[in-house]
Design a protein around this motif. Structure first.
Motif, PDB file in Angstrom:
ATOM      1  N   VAL A 213      68.083   5.064  27.453  1.00 17.90           N
ATOM      2  CA  VAL A 213      69.437   3.121  27.231  1.00 17.90           C
ATOM      3  C   VAL A 213      68.380   2.675  28.608  1.00 17.90           C
ATOM      4  O   VAL A 213      68.711   3.100  29.340  1.00 17.90           O
ATOM      5  CB  VAL A 213      70.613   4.998  27.135  1.00 17.90           C
ATOM      6  CG1 VAL A 213      71.787   3.919  27.825  1.00 17.90           C
ATOM      7  CG2 VAL A 213      70.823   5.502  26.517  1.00 17.90           C
ATOM      8  N   ASN A 214      69.284   1.179  28.000  1.00 16.17           N
ATOM      9  CA  ASN A 214      68.534   0.493  28.772  1.00 16.17           C
ATOM     10  C   ASN A 214      67.468   0.794  29.618  1.00 16.17           C
ATOM     11  O   ASN A 214      67.137   0.861  30.822  1.00 16.17           O
ATOM     12  CB  ASN A 214      69.738   0.421  30.507  1.00 16.17           C
ATOM     13  CG  ASN A 214      71.522   0.265  29.587  1.00 16.17           C
ATOM     14  OD1 ASN A 214      72.091  -0.856  28.311  1.00 16.17           O
ATOM     15  ND2 ASN A 214      72.679   1.106  29.849  1.00 16.17           N
ATOM     16  N   GLY A 215      66.548   0.795  28.890  1.00 15.63           N
ATOM     17  CA  GLY A 215      65.193   0.636  29.234  1.00 15.63           C
ATOM     18  C   GLY A 215      64.846   2.306  30.353  1.00 15.63           C
ATOM     19  O   GLY A 215      63.511   2.529  30.474  1.00 15.63           O
ATOM     20  N   LYS A 216      65.631   3.391  29.790  1.00 14.96           N
ATOM     21  CA  LYS A 216      65.455   5.256  30.564  1.00 14.96           C
ATOM     22  C   LYS A 216      64.779   5.735  29.413  1.00 14.96           C
ATOM     23  O   LYS A 216      66.520   5.482  28.389  1.00 14.96           O
ATOM     24  CB  LYS A 216      66.123   4.794  32.408  1.00 14.96           C
ATOM     25  CG  LYS A 216      65.585   3.522  32.761  1.00 14.96           C
ATOM     26  CD  LYS A 216      66.019   3.622  34.484  1.00 14.96           C
ATOM     27  CE  LYS A 216      65.968   3.061  35.010  1.00 14.96           C
ATOM     28  NZ  LYS A 216      66.947   3.758  36.270  1.00 14.96           N
ATOM     29  N   THR A 217      64.984   6.886  29.986  1.00 20.91           N
ATOM     30  CA  THR A 217      65.514   8.268  28.816  1.00 20.91           C
ATOM     31  C   THR A 217      66.330   9.171  29.588  1.00 20.91           C
ATOM     32  O   THR A 217      66.573   9.225  30.854  1.00 20.91           O
ATOM     33  CB  THR A 217      63.862   8.422  28.783  1.00 20.91           C
ATOM     34  OG1 THR A 217      63.770   9.155  30.431  1.00 20.91           O
ATOM     35  CG2 THR A 217      62.927   7.518  27.710  1.00 20.91           C
ATOM     36  N   GLN A 218      66.724   9.701  29.015  1.00 16.25           N
ATOM     37  CA  GLN A 218      68.771  10.283  28.724  1.00 16.25           C
ATOM     38  C   GLN A 218      67.964  11.495  28.275  1.00 16.25           C
ATOM     39  O   GLN A 218      68.011  11.331  26.774  1.00 16.25           O
ATOM     40  CB  GLN A 218      69.270   9.517  28.645  1.00 16.25           C
ATOM     41  CG  GLN A 218      70.444   8.203  29.616  1.00 16.25           C
ATOM     42  CD  GLN A 218      71.267   7.901  29.562  1.00 16.25           C
ATOM     43  OE1 GLN A 218      71.600   8.243  29.075  1.00 16.25           O
ATOM     44  NE2 GLN A 218      71.528   7.062  30.601  1.00 16.25           N
ATOM     45  N   VAL A 219      68.044  12.503  28.787  1.00 16.37           N
ATOM     46  CA  VAL A 219      67.686  13.775  27.835  1.00 16.37           C
ATOM     47  C   VAL A 219      69.731  13.815  27.260  1.00 16.37           C
ATOM     48  O   VAL A 219      70.878  13.721  28.029  1.00 16.37           O
ATOM     49  CB  VAL A 219      67.596  14.850  29.413  1.00 16.37           C
ATOM     50  CG1 VAL A 219      67.996  16.404  28.720  1.00 16.37           C
ATOM     51  CG2 VAL A 219      66.385  15.151  30.260  1.00 16.37           C
ATOM     52  N   ILE A 220      69.629  14.304  26.337  1.00 14.38           N
ATOM     53  CA  ILE A 220      70.631  14.759  25.491  1.00 14.38           C
ATOM     54  C   ILE A 220      70.669  15.719  24.790  1.00 14.38           C
ATOM     55  O   ILE A 220      71.831  16.268  24.147  1.00 14.38           O
ATOM     56  CB  ILE A 220      71.473  13.727  24.659  1.00 14.38           C
ATOM     57  CG1 ILE A 220      69.790  13.833  23.164  1.00 14.38           C
ATOM     58  CG2 ILE A 220      70.615  11.788  25.256  1.00 14.38           C
ATOM     59  CD1 ILE A 220      70.328  12.970  22.086  1.00 14.38           C
ATOM     60  N   ASP A 221      69.547  16.366  24.636  1.00 14.02           N
ATOM     61  CA  ASP A 221      69.404  17.986  24.793  1.00 14.02           C
ATOM     62  C   ASP A 221      68.700  19.147  25.175  1.00 14.02           C
ATOM     63  O   ASP A 221      67.599  18.367  25.290  1.00 14.02           O
ATOM     64  CB  ASP A 221      69.569  18.227  23.159  1.00 14.02           C
ATOM     65  CG  ASP A 221      70.332  19.155  22.581  1.00 14.02           C
ATOM     66  OD1 ASP A 221      70.844  20.260  22.933  1.00 14.02           O
ATOM     67  OD2 ASP A 221      70.380  19.705  20.965  1.00 14.02           O
ATOM     68  N   THR A 222      69.173  20.509  25.774  1.00 11.11           N
ATOM     69  CA  THR A 222      68.101  21.185  25.779  1.00 11.11           C
ATOM     70  C   THR A 222      67.629  22.022  24.804  1.00 11.11           C
ATOM     71  O   THR A 222      68.839  22.952  24.926  1.00 11.11           O
ATOM     72  CB  THR A 222      68.218  21.637  27.248  1.00 11.11           C
ATOM     73  OG1 THR A 222      68.174  20.367  28.161  1.00 11.11           O
ATOM     74  CG2 THR A 222      67.331  22.743  27.849  1.00 11.11           C
TER      75      THR A 222
END
Length: 378
Positions: free
Chosen positions: A364-373
C-alpha cells in the motif's frame, strides 16, 4: 647472536599465539550470490549473517570462541557454489551457510553432505529437503509448507475459483509452480494457465497476454526479485486488472523500489518480514538499518536467523562438533526468549524444514502492511 635468538623466540611466540587464536575461533564460510542474477538476495543474506556474527562475537562467541566468518561469491552459478563448498570443507569449516538460490544449493549440498558438514541455507525449493540429506537446514519456509497457506488464502479470503500462474523456469520457480498447483487444486481452484518465463527475462508482454486471455480470477506470480519488478511494471502497462498474489519474492522491498507504483495492491505470503508486529523483529530491523542504512528484507533476515540457529545448535551439543550438531537438529525447538537472534520461536523437523509463524502482506503506497498473521502449524 643472543639478540637474534631473542628476536627469533619473540617471533615464534607471536606466531604461536596467532595459531592458538586461530584454533580458538570458529571458521564459518558463507556461499552467497554476490554477483550475477542473485546479487540482491545474496548480498542481503550475507549482510544478515555479518550482523549476526558481530552480535554473537560481542556477546562471547559460540561456546566462548569467536566466529571467523568469510563469505565467498558463488556468482549465482551452481558449479561455482559446488567448488566453494569443497573449498570450505578443505579449510576445516564445521558449518557452511548459504547459498540462497535453490539451484546452487541442490548442487553444493552434495559436497557438504559427503563431508558430514551442517549447511544452513536460504533456498525454498521443496526438492532440497526431500532428498533425505541430514546435514541441510533451512532458514526459511519450504515451498511445501508455504503454498498451502497461499491456496487457503486464495480460496477462503479471496474466493478465487480459477488461477493463472506465471513462474520462472529454474529450480526455485518450477518447485513453486508444482506446489501452488497441487495446493490450489486441493482447494478446488482450477489452474487456468501456467506460463513459464526465463531467469533474467526483461519483456513479459507475451506472458501477460496469455494470462489475460485465460481470464482467471487472480494471477499468482513466482519469479525472482528483479524479474518480479519488471513483470509488475508490464502488468501495469497492459492494464491487468485482476488481483496479483505471490510469495515472499513478490513483495520484497527491492521489488517495490524497482516497480514503483506498479507494486501497489500486490498481496503476498511471507515467512519473514521486517514489518512483523513483533518487538524482537522491530529491534533487529532498527539494528540492521543502523548498520547498513537500508531496510532489511527477508533474505537479510534469513542470513541473520541462520547464523543464530548455528549458535543455538552448537550450544545444544556443547561443543563445535559437526556430526553432533546434525544429530541434535531434528526436533530442535529454539525459543526467541533465549535466543533473540532467531526472532521467532522455531522448531525443526527431521528433514531440516522449520515451522514458525508467518504473515500475509499487502503493498500500500509503496510499503508492505501486514494484513494477517498465521500461527505455526504445530
Amino acid at each position: 647472536m643472543k639478540q637474534l635468538l631473542k628476536k627469533t623466540a619473540t617471533i615464534t611466540t607471536i606466531a604461536g599465539l596467532s595459531v592458538v587464536a586461530q584454533a580458538q575461533s570458529v571458521p564459518i564460510f558463507g556461499l552467497v550470490e554476490l554477483s550475477g542474477p542473485g546479487t540482491t538476495a545474496g548480498v542481503n543474506f550475507d549482510n544478515g549473517v555479518k550482523l549476526a556474527v558481530k552480535e554473537i562475537n560481542a556477546s562471547g562467541g559460540i561456546l566462548g570462541r569467536k566466529v571467523d566468518y568469510t563469505s565467498w561469491d558463488t556468482q549465482t552459478q551452481p558449479g561455482v557454489a559446488k567448488a566453494l563448498a569443497a573449498k570450505a570443507i578443505d579449510q576445516g569449516a564445521p558449518l557452511v551457510i548459504g547459498p540462497v538460490f535453490s539451484g546452487s544449493i541442490l548442487v553444493s549440498m552434495g559436497e557438504t553432505r559427503r563431508a558430514e558438514i551442517p549447511n544452513i541455507i536460504g533456498g525454498e525449493a521443496a526438492a532440497i529437503t526431500q532428498q533425505g540429506n541430514p546435514y541441510v537446514y533451512r532458514a526459511s519456509f519450504t515451498q511445501a509448507a508455504a503454498m498451502p497457506k497461499v491456496a487457503r488464502y486464495l480460496s477462503d479470503n479471496m474466493k478465487v475459483k480459477s488461477l493463472a500462474v506465471i513462474y520462472v523456469n529454474n529450480d526455485f520457480g518450477k518447485g513453486g509452480r508444482d506446489m501452488i498447483t497441487k495446493a490450489a487444486e486441493a482447494r478446488g481452484i482450477k489452474i487456468a494457465v501456467d506460463i513459464s518465463t526465463d531467469q533474467g527475462q526483461v519483456d513479459f508482454s507475451s506472458a501477460i497476454l496469455k494470462a489475460k486471455q485465460a481470464n482467471a480470477d487472480a494471477l499468482f506470480v513466482y519469479t525472482n526479485e528483479e524479474e518480479s519488478a519488471r513483470l509488475l511494471k508490464d502488468l501495469r502497462k497492459q492494464g491487468f486488472d485482476k488481483p496479483v498474489v505471490g510469495e515472499t519474492t513478490l513483495a520484497n522491498d527491492k521489488v517495490i523500489e524497482l516497480a514503483g507504483d506498479a507494486a501497489n495492491g500486490v498481496i503476498a505470503h511471507v515467512g519473514l518480514t521486517a514489518d512483523a508486529p513483533n518487538s524482537t523483529v522491530q529491534a533487529f530491523a532498527q539494528r540492521y538499518m543502523a548498520e547498513y542504512k537500508y531496510k532489511a528484507d527477508h533474505n537479510a533476515m534469513k542470513g541473520y536467523i541462520g547464523m543464530h540457529v548455528a549458535r543455538a545448535g552448537f550450544d545444544k551439543v556443547g561443543k563445535i562438533d559437526s556430526k553432533a550438531f546434525a544429530k541434535a537438529m531434528p526436533g530442535l525447538s529454539i525459543a526467541a526468549s533465549k535466543y533473540p537472534g532467531v526472532l521467532f520461536d522455531v522448531t525443526y523437523d527431521d528433514k531440516g524444514d522449520l515451522d514458525r509463524e508467518s504473515f500475509f502482506v499487502k503493498v500500500v503506497n509503496g510499503k508492505t502492511q501486514v494484513i494477517d498473521t498465521l500461527k505455526p502449524v504445530k
